[in-house]
Design an enzyme around this catalytic site. Sequence first.
Site, PDB file in Angstrom:
ATOM      1  N   TYR A 147       0.772  -1.193  -0.084  1.00 11.29           N
ATOM      2  CA  TYR A 147       0.028   0.075  -0.011  1.00 11.29           C
ATOM      3  C   TYR A 147       0.924   0.992  -0.062  1.00 11.29           C
ATOM      4  O   TYR A 147       0.588   2.198  -0.847  1.00 11.29           O
ATOM      5  CB  TYR A 147      -0.793  -0.047   1.090  1.00 11.29           C
ATOM      6  CG  TYR A 147      -1.481   1.228   1.473  1.00 11.29           C
ATOM      7  CD1 TYR A 147      -2.730   1.650   0.698  1.00 11.29           C
ATOM      8  CD2 TYR A 147      -1.411   2.129   2.686  1.00 11.29           C
ATOM      9  CE1 TYR A 147      -3.496   2.768   0.802  1.00 11.29           C
ATOM     10  CE2 TYR A 147      -2.021   3.061   2.862  1.00 11.29           C
ATOM     11  CZ  TYR A 147      -3.147   3.495   2.047  1.00 11.29           C
ATOM     12  OH  TYR A 147      -3.863   4.561   2.161  1.00 11.29           O
ATOM     13  N   HIS A 205       2.314   1.858  -3.473  1.00  4.46           N
ATOM     14  CA  HIS A 205       1.705   1.766  -4.538  1.00  4.46           C
ATOM     15  C   HIS A 205       1.724   3.227  -5.280  1.00  4.46           C
ATOM     16  O   HIS A 205       1.607   4.336  -4.487  1.00  4.46           O
ATOM     17  CB  HIS A 205       0.363   1.261  -4.290  1.00  4.46           C
ATOM     18  CG  HIS A 205      -0.417   1.006  -5.339  1.00  4.46           C
ATOM     19  ND1 HIS A 205      -0.925   2.212  -5.990  1.00  4.46           N
ATOM     20  CD2 HIS A 205      -0.664  -0.286  -5.961  1.00  4.46           C
ATOM     21  CE1 HIS A 205      -1.612   1.516  -7.296  1.00  4.46           C
ATOM     22  NE2 HIS A 205      -1.562   0.142  -6.967  1.00  4.46           N
TER      23      HIS A 205
END
Lengths: 77, 77
Positions: free
Chosen positions: A45, A48
Amino acid sequence: MEEAKGVVKHILLARGRDVSIENLHQGFAHIFESTFESTEGVAEYIAHPAHVEFANLFLSHLDKVLVIDYKPTTLRS
Amino acid sequence: MEEAKGVVKHILLARGRDVSIENLHQGFAHIFESTFESTEGVAEYIAHPAHVEFANLFLSHLDKVLVIDYKPTTLRS
């Protein structure tokens, strides 16, 4: 964990504005709470591109930020 | 909400040590997360003699503390 489009699966559990009467907020006014299935999911996450783009935009509007990740250990009530 | 013995009902949901790789912990190492049924319940908890006694003992062992209370607004994942 990644879905077909490469978006990391996570859940933004809740958000809210501080309403504590203890005056121990140290200048922080809002909280955002998310849950991930694994620490690897958190790492994906963070790295990203969509998160990096959002974070750069979001952080530019904040005076300060504090991030804590933890593996919850449930206690008895 | 109070029980027969005058102990405020709340749930200590979870505790944990920071494992974030973002280095945005601002010197904080641990988190304790509780939930209450109402803001009145939080106020009763804070004022309860057992909490005051525990807090005074606990805080004397901490370098710094940050408290945020919030009414969670759930978002879509």
